[in-house]
Design a protein around this motif. Structure first.
Motif, mmCIF file in Angstrom:
data_model
loop_
_atom_site.group_PDB
_atom_site.id
_atom_site.type_symbol
_atom_site.label_atom_id
_atom_site.label_comp_id
_atom_site.label_asym_id
_atom_site.label_seq_id
_atom_site.Cartn_x
_atom_site.Cartn_y
_atom_site.Cartn_z
ATOM 1 N N ARG A 69 0.819 -1.209 0.000
ATOM 2 C CA ARG A 69 0.000 0.000 0.000
ATOM 3 C C ARG A 69 0.854 1.260 0.000
ATOM 4 O O ARG A 69 0.463 2.286 -0.543
ATOM 5 C CB ARG A 69 -0.920 0.003 1.222
ATOM 6 N N PHE A 70 2.031 1.176 0.608
ATOM 7 C CA PHE A 70 2.934 2.324 0.627
ATOM 8 C C PHE A 70 3.534 2.584 -0.753
ATOM 9 O O PHE A 70 3.884 3.714 -1.077
ATOM 10 C CB PHE A 70 4.046 2.092 1.645
ATOM 11 N N GLY A 71 3.660 1.523 -1.560
ATOM 12 C CA GLY A 71 4.147 1.735 -2.914
ATOM 13 C C GLY A 71 5.129 0.725 -3.446
ATOM 14 O O GLY A 71 5.606 0.866 -4.581
ATOM 15 N N ALA A 72 5.462 -0.301 -2.681
ATOM 16 C CA ALA A 72 6.349 -1.344 -3.202
ATOM 17 C C ALA A 72 5.679 -2.066 -4.361
ATOM 18 O O ALA A 72 4.460 -2.246 -4.381
ATOM 19 C CB ALA A 72 6.696 -2.344 -2.103
ATOM 20 N N ASP A 73 6.457 -2.481 -5.329
ATOM 21 C CA ASP A 73 5.918 -3.196 -6.484
ATOM 22 C C ASP A 73 5.497 -4.612 -6.137
ATOM 23 O O ASP A 73 4.462 -5.107 -6.604
ATOM 24 C CB ASP A 73 6.968 -3.270 -7.601
ATOM 25 N N LEU A 74 6.316 -5.296 -5.344
ATOM 26 C CA LEU A 74 6.080 -6.709 -5.045
ATOM 27 C C LEU A 74 6.380 -6.982 -3.576
ATOM 28 O O LEU A 74 7.319 -6.413 -3.012
ATOM 29 C CB LEU A 74 6.977 -7.605 -5.910
ATOM 30 N N ALA A 75 5.580 -7.861 -2.978
ATOM 31 C CA ALA A 75 5.822 -8.266 -1.594
ATOM 32 C C ALA A 75 5.716 -9.776 -1.491
ATOM 33 O O ALA A 75 4.705 -10.372 -1.877
ATOM 34 C CB ALA A 75 4.839 -7.587 -0.643
ATOM 35 N N ARG A 106 -4.641 9.208 12.287
ATOM 36 C CA ARG A 106 -5.809 9.308 11.406
ATOM 37 C C ARG A 106 -6.805 8.187 11.701
ATOM 38 O O ARG A 106 -8.017 8.399 11.713
ATOM 39 C CB ARG A 106 -5.375 9.238 9.947
ATOM 40 N N GLY A 107 -6.278 6.994 11.912
ATOM 41 C CA GLY A 107 -7.157 5.875 12.216
ATOM 42 C C GLY A 107 -7.918 6.083 13.515
ATOM 43 O O GLY A 107 -9.118 5.793 13.604
ATOM 44 N N PHE A 108 -7.233 6.619 14.526
ATOM 45 C CA PHE A 108 -7.894 6.860 15.804
ATOM 46 C C PHE A 108 -8.942 7.965 15.683
ATOM 47 O O PHE A 108 -10.000 7.900 16.313
ATOM 48 C CB PHE A 108 -6.854 7.223 16.862
ATOM 49 N N GLY A 133 -2.492 4.552 1.737
ATOM 50 C CA GLY A 133 -2.396 5.303 0.488
ATOM 51 C C GLY A 133 -2.720 6.777 0.647
ATOM 52 O O GLY A 133 -1.937 7.644 0.220
ATOM 53 N N PRO A 134 -3.877 7.124 1.248
ATOM 54 C CA PRO A 134 -4.191 8.538 1.424
ATOM 55 C C PRO A 134 -3.189 9.302 2.286
ATOM 56 O O PRO A 134 -2.848 10.441 1.974
ATOM 57 C CB PRO A 134 -5.574 8.501 2.084
ATOM 58 N N VAL A 135 -2.703 8.685 3.365
ATOM 59 C CA VAL A 135 -1.728 9.370 4.210
ATOM 60 C C VAL A 135 -0.404 9.533 3.462
ATOM 61 O O VAL A 135 0.267 10.568 3.569
ATOM 62 C CB VAL A 135 -1.519 8.620 5.542
ATOM 63 N N TYR A 136 -0.034 8.535 2.672
ATOM 64 C CA TYR A 136 1.160 8.672 1.833
ATOM 65 C C TYR A 136 1.025 9.893 0.919
ATOM 66 O O TYR A 136 1.955 10.699 0.787
ATOM 67 C CB TYR A 136 1.372 7.421 0.985
ATOM 68 N N ALA A 137 -0.132 10.042 0.269
ATOM 69 C CA ALA A 137 -0.347 11.170 -0.642
ATOM 70 C C ALA A 137 -0.230 12.497 0.091
ATOM 71 O O ALA A 137 0.350 13.459 -0.424
ATOM 72 C CB ALA A 137 -1.719 11.051 -1.307
ATOM 73 N N GLY A 151 3.245 13.465 -1.154
ATOM 74 C CA GLY A 151 2.799 13.896 -2.458
ATOM 75 C C GLY A 151 2.690 12.730 -3.405
ATOM 76 O O GLY A 151 2.795 11.566 -3.024
ATOM 77 N N GLY A 152 2.453 13.029 -4.656
ATOM 78 C CA GLY A 152 2.427 11.961 -5.637
ATOM 79 C C GLY A 152 1.077 11.831 -6.303
ATOM 80 O O GLY A 152 0.209 12.675 -6.166
ATOM 81 N N GLU A 153 0.921 10.725 -7.017
ATOM 82 C CA GLU A 153 -0.192 10.557 -7.910
ATOM 83 C C GLU A 153 -1.431 9.989 -7.242
ATOM 84 O O GLU A 153 -2.518 10.079 -7.774
ATOM 85 C CB GLU A 153 0.218 9.643 -9.072
ATOM 86 N N VAL A 154 -1.260 9.364 -6.063
ATOM 87 C CA VAL A 154 -2.399 8.736 -5.400
ATOM 88 C C VAL A 154 -3.210 9.801 -4.678
ATOM 89 O O VAL A 154 -2.691 10.578 -3.900
ATOM 90 C CB VAL A 154 -1.932 7.671 -4.384
ATOM 91 N N LYS A 155 -4.500 9.861 -4.944
ATOM 92 C CA LYS A 155 -5.371 10.833 -4.294
ATOM 93 C C LYS A 155 -6.379 10.084 -3.438
ATOM 94 O O LYS A 155 -6.788 8.964 -3.731
ATOM 95 C CB LYS A 155 -6.112 11.661 -5.341
ATOM 96 N N GLY A 156 -6.828 10.737 -2.404
ATOM 97 C CA GLY A 156 -7.839 10.127 -1.564
ATOM 98 C C GLY A 156 -8.215 11.042 -0.432
ATOM 99 O O GLY A 156 -7.424 11.876 -0.001
#
Length: 337
Positions: free
Chosen positions: A56-62, A303-305, A322-326, A330-335
């Motif tokens: 979710r943070f942005g790694a391609d593969l886990a 944010r979760g709390f 994802g939203p907190v990362y954005a 910054g970056g392309e993910v919006k939420g």
């Protein structure tokens, strides 16, 4: 002892420099291949949260390397994860080692510990993975019961060559055990740096009311901190008020992703997509990964709390990554939260 707002924003700006841009010139896997070694019979949630946090943070593969029973369960959680039930005590350590070696050859970073447990076989698998990671030039994050192994075998994380690539993420009790095992008796404000030096200058993210980060070496001038310390970063970002199990697993996956990105950035792997390495910062990517992940995990928890209050569980936090990362990087993910 806490960072100012200016210092915090400055540090996040440095962390952003390591993050690869989304580009058609990058192929699958270049933006982070993270492995998680853990998942014993009783603990299938922890490796899931770590690996999914990385994704979710942005790694391609886990990849998740775990006990077969845990693997069967984790596969039902998320088809996005590549799950290997290779830690099978009935087949012996030698076969597990061979399979681990094959999987680890594909990774940038390995997170050792989420759901590992203290069973002798699982601890032996962690030991072999650390030895192989050192030989294979793979970055490592050690958390949870992976740290239990280091209480008796600290030499496993000493003497790694090249850009720092070992990060430990102990909580209060894990940190105390490591200090006791390594004879560290410094004052509270100095213990993180002292322990880092005792363990060969690994990077330590000491979790607590404030998170403390150090590798025991002088901080570079580029960090421009005003903490009064020459070898320690302090993250005083407010977190959530509920300390639910699993939040540290999301942190470990995030640390792993940032370490993967940082080491590839330092090697010049992202220069062709407009993100060249900075020679001054390249030797310090582990510190940046630890600080960035600390600030991120604390913000996700807050944010979760705010949304769930006392009913908050770690699963609530996965969708906020994802939203907190954005918001933070910054970056392309919006939420919207």
């Amino acid at each position: 002892m806490s960072t100012s707002t200016t210092d915090h924003e400055h540090m996040l700006a440095l962390v952003r420099r390591m993050i690869p841009p989304l580009s058609p010139k990058l192929h699958k896997g270049q933006a982070g291949r993270v492995g998680v070694l853990g998942g014993s019979g009783d603990y299938s949630g922890a490796p899931f949260f770590s690996a999914m946090g990385a994704m979710r943070f942005g790694a391609d593969l886990a990849h998740v390397m775990c006990e077969p029973g845990a693997g069967a369960v984790i596969k039902t959680y998320a088809p996005d994860l590549i799950v290997h039930g290779v830690l099978d005590s009935s087949l012996g350590l030698a076969q597990a080692k061979e399979q681990l070696k094959s999987i680890m050859s594909r990774l940038h970073v390995l997170v050792i510990g989420p759901g590992l447990g203290r069973d002798e076989f699982m601890q032996s698998c962690a030991r072999e993975a650390l030895i192989m990671a050192k030989e294979m030039d793979i970055g490592v994050v050690v958390d949870a019961d992976g740290l239990w192994l280091l209480n008796s075998e600290p030499e496993l994380v000493k003497g790694w060559q090249g850009v720092p690539r070992v990060i430990l993420t102990p909580n209060v009790m894990e940190f105390k055990r490591l200090c006791d095992a390594n004879g560290v008796e410094a004052s509270e404000t100095l213990r993180c740096a002292a322990l880092a030096r005792a363990l060969g200058n690994v990077t330590i993210l000491e979790k607590g009311a404030e998170d403390i980060v150090s590798d025991g070496k002088p901080l570079p001038s580029a960090f421009s901190t005003s903490t009064g310390s020459t070898d320690t970063l302090v993250d005083s970002v407010q977190g959530g008020l509920k300390r639910v199990g699993g939040q540290g697993d999301i942190l470990s996956g995030t640390v792993g992703t940032l370490l993967a990105w940082g080491r590839e950035w330092a090697r010049g792997s992202y220069a062709h997509v407009g993100s060249p390495a900075d020679p001054e910062l390249a030797p310090h990517v582990a510190l940046l990964a630890a600080y960035g992940a600390s600030a991120f995990a604390r913000t996700v928890s807050k944010r979760g709390f705010e949304l769930k209050g006392r009913s908050m569980v770690t699963h609530d936090l996965v969708d906020l990554v994802g939203p907190v990362y954005a918001d933070m990087f910054g970056g392309e993910v919006k939420g919207k939260l």
